[in-house]
Design an enzyme around this catalytic site. Structure first.
Site, PDB file in Angstrom:
ATOM      1  N   GLN A  76      14.758 -23.647  36.927  1.00  0.00           N
ATOM      2  CA  GLN A  76      16.047 -22.653  36.884  1.00  0.00           C
ATOM      3  C   GLN A  76      17.295 -23.153  36.400  1.00  0.00           C
ATOM      4  OE1 GLN A  76      16.032 -21.490  41.088  1.00  0.00           O
ATOM      5  NE2 GLN A  76      18.142 -22.825  41.323  1.00  0.00           N
ATOM      6  N   HIS A 147       9.916 -20.978  33.214  1.00  0.00           N
ATOM      7  CA  HIS A 147      10.787 -21.477  34.038  1.00  0.00           C
ATOM      8  C   HIS A 147      10.512 -20.637  35.426  1.00  0.00           C
ATOM      9  CE1 HIS A 147      13.806 -18.918  35.262  1.00  0.00           C
ATOM     10  NE2 HIS A 147      14.048 -18.668  34.113  1.00  0.00           N
ATOM     11  N   CYS A 148      10.366 -21.366  36.388  1.00  0.00           N
ATOM     12  CA  CYS A 148      10.425 -20.786  37.896  1.00  0.00           C
ATOM     13  C   CYS A 148      11.793 -21.416  38.643  1.00  0.00           C
ATOM     14  CB  CYS A 148       9.087 -21.114  38.721  1.00  0.00           C
ATOM     15  SG  CYS A 148       8.667 -22.828  38.884  1.00  0.00           S
ATOM     16  N   ASN A 149      11.628 -21.441  40.010  1.00  0.00           N
ATOM     17  CA  ASN A 149      12.685 -22.093  40.609  1.00  0.00           C
ATOM     18  C   ASN A 149      12.883 -23.554  40.472  1.00  0.00           C
ATOM     19  OD1 ASN A 149      11.834 -19.519  42.155  1.00  0.00           O
ATOM     20  ND2 ASN A 149      14.244 -19.752  42.614  1.00  0.00           N
ATOM     21  N   GLY A 151      10.402 -25.336  38.681  1.00  0.00           N
ATOM     22  CA  GLY A 151       9.632 -25.890  37.479  1.00  0.00           C
ATOM     23  C   GLY A 151       8.544 -26.889  37.861  1.00  0.00           C
TER      24      GLY A 151
END
Length: 221
Positions: A76, A147-149, A151
């Protein structure tokens, strides 16, 4: 002994210390216990980590990691690193985090697929949808960040699904490529199982396609 007698015999010193276990919406486990001075102490633990506590790293993780032509992975923090986004010529962003808003909706084309990082999440159901968005970016000569929180798990799984489903890579080959690009990836066990099932399904589909083509060519001979 009556209930009144139990209350009269009560002594706080006789109470045994206890620990409360709390699991949040993204699978993180918190253990909370009261210390001798009356304050509460909290420890954090990864889900399914055999009770090994982790140290939370709050340092920025702003780098965009190049995986394959036009495809990047990050956390993120990377998704709000405007300098790096511009440097990597990002045009599309696939956000699979929870609770993370799109930072620059007027500048990039976004797709949001909110996923929980727990083994029970059916991530396989979004592979086709995500792959189409990623490939659209690449086909149009764009560059995409997934992306996520953190990665580490969700975004890594989506990139692996792209490498398997669109680039026709074996699971092990895809994992090695992504691990080289971003060394700390670690999809949870449930995601790994679904990715391996997906890879097996893609192999069967590709083999059937080859067989069908061979039959058509034979008929034309």
């Amino acid at each position: 002994m009556s209930f009144l007698s139990d209350l009269q015999a009560y002594s706080q010193s006789k109470l045994r210390p206890t620990t409360t276990r709390i699991t949040n919406s993204i699978g993180q486990i918190h253990h909370e216990a009261r210390s001798d001075d009356g304050t509460f102490q909290t420890h954090d633990q990864l889900a399914n980590s055999n009770s090994i506590f982790m140290v939370i790293d709050n340092s920025p993780d702003e780098k965009l990691h190049h995986v394959i032509d036009g495809v990047y992975i990050g956390s993120q923090d990377a998704a709000i690193n405007i300098a790096a986004l511009n440097e990597c010529r990002i045009t599309h962003i696939l956000n699979v985090a929870t609770g993370i808003k799109n930072a620059f909706p007027e500048q990039y084309k976004y797709l949001n697929i909110e996923l929980l990082d727990v083994p029970e999440t059916n991530i396989q159901k979004v592979f086709t949808y995500a792959n189409e968005f990623i490939q659209q970016a690449v086909t149009n000569h764009g560059h995409i960040l997934i992306h996520c929180n953190a990665g580490i798990s969700r975004s890594a799984s989506i990139v692996l699904a792209y490498l398997i489903g669109i680039r026709h890579m074996k699971y092990d080959d895809a994992y090695r490529l992504l691990k080289t690009a971003r060394s700390n990836i670690k999809p949870n066990d449930g995601f790994i199982q679904q990715l391996k099932e997906y890879a097996a399904e893609m192999t069967r589909t590709n083999e059937n396609s080859v067989v069908s083509t061979d039959k058509v060519e034979s008929c034309n001979m």
